[in-house]
Design a protein around this motif. Structure first.
Motif, PDB file in Angstrom:
ATOM      1  N   ASP A 143       0.848  -1.186   0.000  1.00  0.00           N
ATOM      2  CA  ASP A 143       0.000   0.000   0.000  1.00  0.00           C
ATOM      3  C   ASP A 143       0.889   1.244   0.000  1.00  0.00           C
ATOM      4  O   ASP A 143       1.749   1.416   0.862  1.00  0.00           O
ATOM      5  CB  ASP A 143      -0.886   0.000   1.248  1.00  0.00           C
ATOM      6  CG  ASP A 143      -1.591   1.321   1.459  1.00  0.00           C
ATOM      7  OD1 ASP A 143      -2.470   1.639   0.640  1.00  0.00           O
ATOM      8  OD2 ASP A 143      -1.253   2.021   2.435  1.00  0.00           O
ATOM      9  N   CYS A 190       1.179   5.673  -0.938  1.00  0.00           N
ATOM     10  CA  CYS A 190       0.627   6.978  -1.295  1.00  0.00           C
ATOM     11  C   CYS A 190       1.317   7.469  -2.567  1.00  0.00           C
ATOM     12  O   CYS A 190       2.393   6.984  -2.915  1.00  0.00           O
ATOM     13  CB  CYS A 190       0.847   7.968  -0.154  1.00  0.00           C
ATOM     14  SG  CYS A 190       0.058   7.481   1.401  1.00  0.00           S
ATOM     15  N   PRO A 191       0.739   8.433  -3.279  1.00  0.00           N
ATOM     16  CA  PRO A 191       1.348   8.881  -4.538  1.00  0.00           C
ATOM     17  C   PRO A 191       2.801   9.309  -4.401  1.00  0.00           C
ATOM     18  O   PRO A 191       3.618   9.032  -5.298  1.00  0.00           O
ATOM     19  CB  PRO A 191       0.457  10.054  -4.955  1.00  0.00           C
ATOM     20  CG  PRO A 191      -0.871   9.746  -4.352  1.00  0.00           C
ATOM     21  CD  PRO A 191      -0.568   9.093  -3.040  1.00  0.00           C
ATOM     22  N   GLU A 236       5.135   6.154  -4.302  1.00  0.00           N
ATOM     23  CA  GLU A 236       5.208   5.248  -5.446  1.00  0.00           C
ATOM     24  C   GLU A 236       6.539   5.409  -6.189  1.00  0.00           C
ATOM     25  O   GLU A 236       7.045   6.520  -6.349  1.00  0.00           O
ATOM     26  CB  GLU A 236       4.062   5.529  -6.422  1.00  0.00           C
ATOM     27  CG  GLU A 236       2.676   5.315  -5.858  1.00  0.00           C
ATOM     28  CD  GLU A 236       2.217   3.872  -5.950  1.00  0.00           C
ATOM     29  OE1 GLU A 236       3.045   3.005  -6.327  1.00  0.00           O
ATOM     30  OE2 GLU A 236       1.044   3.607  -5.649  1.00  0.00           O
ATOM     31  N   ARG A 247      -4.801   0.842  -9.935  1.00  0.00           N
ATOM     32  CA  ARG A 247      -4.315  -0.031  -8.878  1.00  0.00           C
ATOM     33  C   ARG A 247      -5.450  -0.290  -7.887  1.00  0.00           C
ATOM     34  O   ARG A 247      -6.317   0.563  -7.681  1.00  0.00           O
ATOM     35  CB  ARG A 247      -3.135   0.623  -8.154  1.00  0.00           C
ATOM     36  CG  ARG A 247      -1.900   0.844  -9.030  1.00  0.00           C
ATOM     37  CD  ARG A 247      -0.795   1.486  -8.197  1.00  0.00           C
ATOM     38  NE  ARG A 247       0.437   1.631  -8.946  1.00  0.00           N
ATOM     39  CZ  ARG A 247       0.826   2.741  -9.569  1.00  0.00           C
ATOM     40  NH1 ARG A 247       0.036   3.804  -9.531  1.00  0.00           N
ATOM     41  NH2 ARG A 247       1.973   2.809 -10.222  1.00  0.00           N
ATOM     42  N   VAL A 297      -7.624  -0.350  -4.562  1.00  0.00           N
ATOM     43  CA  VAL A 297      -7.676   0.551  -3.414  1.00  0.00           C
ATOM     44  C   VAL A 297      -7.250  -0.233  -2.183  1.00  0.00           C
ATOM     45  O   VAL A 297      -7.911  -1.194  -1.789  1.00  0.00           O
ATOM     46  CB  VAL A 297      -9.087   1.122  -3.224  1.00  0.00           C
ATOM     47  CG1 VAL A 297      -9.139   2.023  -1.993  1.00  0.00           C
ATOM     48  CG2 VAL A 297      -9.508   1.905  -4.456  1.00  0.00           C
ATOM     49  N   THR A 298      -6.133   0.169  -1.613  1.00  0.00           N
ATOM     50  CA  THR A 298      -5.585  -0.530  -0.455  1.00  0.00           C
ATOM     51  C   THR A 298      -5.612   0.377   0.766  1.00  0.00           C
ATOM     52  O   THR A 298      -5.616   1.603   0.653  1.00  0.00           O
ATOM     53  CB  THR A 298      -4.141  -1.001  -0.731  1.00  0.00           C
ATOM     54  OG1 THR A 298      -3.359   0.121  -1.186  1.00  0.00           O
ATOM     55  CG2 THR A 298      -4.124  -2.080  -1.795  1.00  0.00           C
ATOM     56  N   ARG A 339      -3.670   4.271  -0.282  1.00  0.00           N
ATOM     57  CA  ARG A 339      -4.375   4.530  -1.543  1.00  0.00           C
ATOM     58  C   ARG A 339      -5.834   4.871  -1.290  1.00  0.00           C
ATOM     59  O   ARG A 339      -6.454   5.582  -2.086  1.00  0.00           O
ATOM     60  CB  ARG A 339      -4.260   3.316  -2.472  1.00  0.00           C
ATOM     61  CG  ARG A 339      -2.848   3.101  -3.004  1.00  0.00           C
ATOM     62  CD  ARG A 339      -2.825   2.167  -4.203  1.00  0.00           C
ATOM     63  NE  ARG A 339      -1.465   1.939  -4.656  1.00  0.00           N
ATOM     64  CZ  ARG A 339      -0.783   0.821  -4.465  1.00  0.00           C
ATOM     65  NH1 ARG A 339      -1.351  -0.201  -3.823  1.00  0.00           N
ATOM     66  NH2 ARG A 339       0.454   0.695  -4.885  1.00  0.00           N
ATOM     67  N   TRP A 340      -6.400   4.377  -0.201  1.00  0.00           N
ATOM     68  CA  TRP A 340      -7.782   4.697   0.147  1.00  0.00           C
ATOM     69  C   TRP A 340      -7.929   6.202   0.394  1.00  0.00           C
ATOM     70  O   TRP A 340      -8.893   6.828  -0.044  1.00  0.00           O
ATOM     71  CB  TRP A 340      -8.175   3.906   1.393  1.00  0.00           C
ATOM     72  CG  TRP A 340      -9.641   3.888   1.712  1.00  0.00           C
ATOM     73  CD1 TRP A 340     -10.673   4.250   0.905  1.00  0.00           C
ATOM     74  CD2 TRP A 340     -10.225   3.457   2.936  1.00  0.00           C
ATOM     75  NE1 TRP A 340     -11.877   4.069   1.547  1.00  0.00           N
ATOM     76  CE2 TRP A 340     -11.630   3.582   2.798  1.00  0.00           C
ATOM     77  CE3 TRP A 340      -9.717   2.959   4.137  1.00  0.00           C
ATOM     78  CZ2 TRP A 340     -12.516   3.241   3.825  1.00  0.00           C
ATOM     79  CZ3 TRP A 340     -10.588   2.617   5.160  1.00  0.00           C
ATOM     80  CH2 TRP A 340     -11.970   2.753   5.000  1.00  0.00           C
ATOM     81  N   GLY A 381      -5.060   8.067  -2.972  1.00  0.00           N
ATOM     82  CA  GLY A 381      -4.753   7.558  -4.304  1.00  0.00           C
ATOM     83  C   GLY A 381      -5.904   7.441  -5.264  1.00  0.00           C
ATOM     84  O   GLY A 381      -5.834   6.665  -6.216  1.00  0.00           O
ATOM     85  N   ARG A 382      -6.969   8.220  -5.067  1.00  0.00           N
ATOM     86  CA  ARG A 382      -8.159   8.046  -5.897  1.00  0.00           C
ATOM     87  C   ARG A 382      -8.479   9.286  -6.743  1.00  0.00           C
ATOM     88  O   ARG A 382      -9.594   9.461  -7.205  1.00  0.00           O
ATOM     89  CB  ARG A 382      -9.353   7.682  -5.021  1.00  0.00           C
ATOM     90  CG  ARG A 382      -9.134   6.423  -4.190  1.00  0.00           C
ATOM     91  CD  ARG A 382     -10.305   6.120  -3.279  1.00  0.00           C
ATOM     92  NE  ARG A 382     -11.498   5.857  -4.043  1.00  0.00           N
ATOM     93  CZ  ARG A 382     -12.711   6.328  -3.742  1.00  0.00           C
ATOM     94  NH1 ARG A 382     -12.869   7.113  -2.688  1.00  0.00           N
ATOM     95  NH2 ARG A 382     -13.753   6.041  -4.491  1.00  0.00           N
TER      96      ARG A 382
END
Length: 528
Positions: free
Chosen positions: A245, A247-248, A251, A262, A264-265, A269-270, A273-274
């Motif tokens: 998991d 964050c931007p 990465e 990807r 949603v983890t 990302r929850w 990352g959306r």
């Protein structure tokens, strides 16, 4: 420090300290001194809303006790174990400075917190300089006015917070540009945007940000340390647990715009990352301001069906269909959503996931912070707001028997206010109809004309809701559990009707209409 505008060190987050002073701090100082900070003071609520999600994701990385982290995917498989670890960390009362520094200096690659880093600027995509071009291949930026919420763009843009034009754009200080960068990623519009060419196709439309038009709710403590730890949502079965998991800014590679999204983890990302938008800021020559910006789409893939943990989810009234985030309404006070935050199942809506598993010993001290952005689903922005309730989360259903009683009492007060407020609006329209066009038969049913509501409904409702809010908070105490709540709100509505009609009610026909309207209001109250 690396880079030209390091968000770890530069002061860009406005805060108020417990001692009473106000300042701007960078990310490092914010975490070092979170236990000394009372509140965030970001003047752009949608930016504060997005920032809290970013800070919560960072908190999950930084909150550690005995090498156990709040973002440990194995620990997350046992919700009771995860809650215990969180509660143990809360007793530390502060973030460990060495852990904070290790995250910002060692665990995240160099340059990732630089607002203008050439390779990986924070939360931006440097490829836009080459991909957002006109048909002749020349750079085609969106303009700084497109970045800053509240500034008009194009010919018909609404002026909310100043006078700016596309022909004479005013640079925005870098510290403030970060706020609007964050707000764009969470609340940006759908529809036409700056075209982005990746293949032969030069696509120029995108989808709305994941929080577009939503109101979000956050548990709020007396210090920022506690608020941030409680902002980390508990693991949930709708979100995958994955040791990768990220964050931007964590990465290794920038996302591929045309590739599948990807998963949603939890939690990175929850929370971070959306985004549906891609943004790139262009700095001034001295690197202290933003003079231009690219704002475009980031993906063509469908939005993942994962609920944000800070929103109330409402079910469609017609039945069937997926739940949706409750919309922000600049004319609706936060107390009118309070029952949905306290009850496990507030009728049409379910409370935000972040309110599950709050620590019982702290619940009675916790307030609710709300951030709303009143928008339509596409392009129109009406206004934003921020509100904080008194300490109410000790009344959550499931905390205690007394809390259960208060949660139901709050629901009753809200239901009464809504019913009486709706009847008041009808009664004010009825009074106008009976005054100006009475039926020949006084006993006949009156049919209202929607196109001619009359002049009394709006001021009556405008008078009622502020007074109803004061009444609600007087009733929302354990001492008022047995109060006749409908009758209290009826009294407020009758005063509001009289205030709206003013001297008109002295006229004989208006007096008769008023009497019938008052009877209609009284009829909504059981035993009134």
């Amino acid at each position: 420090m690396s880079g030209r505008w390091d968000l770890r060190e530069r002061p860009w987050i406005p805060v108020r300290f417990l001692a009473g002073s106000a300042a701007r701090v960078g990310l490092r100082e914010l975490f070092h001194r979170a236990h000394e900070i009372e509140d965030l003071q970001v003047p752009v609520p949608p930016a504060a809303s997005g920032l809290l999600r970013i800070l919560a994701a960072m908190t999950a990385r930084i909150a550690r006790v005995d090498d156990g982290r709040l973002d440990d995917d194995e620990l997350a498989e046992d919700i009771m174990g995860w809650r215990s670890q969180r509660d143990r960390f809360l007793t530390q009362r502060k973030f460990d400075s060495e852990v904070v520094d290790a995250y910002f200096d060692d665990e995240v690659a160099a340059g990732r917190f630089d607002l203008f880093d050439p390779a990986r600027p924070f939360l931006q995509d440097p490829r836009l300089r080459a991909e957002c071009v006109d048909p002749q291949g020349k750079p085609n930026p969106s303009g700084v006015n497109k970045l800053v919420f509240g500034r008009p763009t194009g010919v018909n843009g609404a002026v909310l917070f100043g006078h700016f034009t596309d022909s004479d754009p005013v640079p925005v200080p870098a510290a403030e540009a970060v706020w609007h960068l964050i707000a764009q990623l969470y609340y940006g519009p759908s529809g036409q945007c700056t075209p982005r060419r990746i293949t032969a196709e030069r696509a120029g439309n995108g989808e709305a940000g994941p929080l577009r038009k939503a109101i979000s709710f956050h548990p709020w403590a007396s210090d920022l340390f506690t608020s941030l730890v409680l902002a980390v949502p508990a693991p949930h079965d709708q979100v995958e647990l994955d040791e990768d998991d990220l964050c931007p800014w964590e990465e290794d590679e920038l996302p591929e715009p045309l590739a599948p999204l990807r998963p949603v983890t939890w939690p990175g990302r929850w929370l971070t990352g959306r985004a549906r938008h891609a943004v790139l800021l262009e700095p001034s020559a001295d690197g202290e301001a933003v003079t231009d910006a690219y704002v475009t789409w980031s993906t063509r893939q469908p939005l993942q069906a994962v609920a944000d943990p800070y929103v109330i989810l409402d079910m469609p009234q017609a039945g069937g269909g997926a739940p949706f985030a409750r919309a922000a309404d600049g004319q609706r006070a936060v107390w009118r959503d309070l029952d949905a935050l306290l009850l496990k199942d507030g009728g049409q809506g379910s409370r935000p996931l972040v309110f599950d598993h709050l620590p019982y010993p702290l619940a009675a001290e916790l307030r609710v912070r709300a951030y709303g952005f009143d928008q339509d689903g596409k392009q129109i922005d009406r206004g934003w707001f921020e509100a904080t309730t008194p300490p109410v989360l000790g009344w959550q259903e499931g905390v205690s028997d007394a809390g259960d009683q208060m949660a139901l009492h709050v629901e009753l007060c809200h239901r009464a206010a809504e019913a009486v407020g709706g009847r008041l609006e009808y009664a004010a329209k009825l009074a106008w109809k009976l005054t100006t066009d009475p039926p020949e038969d006084p006993a006949a049913k009156v049919k209202l004309d929607r196109k001619r509501p009359g002049p009394w409904a709006r001021p009556a409702v405008g008078h009622f809701w502020p007074a109803a809010e004061r009444t609600f908070w007087r009733l929302a105490t354990p001492q008022q559990l047995d109060a006749p709540v409908y009758q209290v709100f009826v009294d407020v509505a009758l005063e509001s009707l009289d205030a709206a009609m003013g001297s008109s009610r002295a006229d004989l026909r208006a007096a008769r209409a008023r009497a019938r309207a008052r009877a209609a209001i009284r009829a909504v109250a059981p035993h009134a």
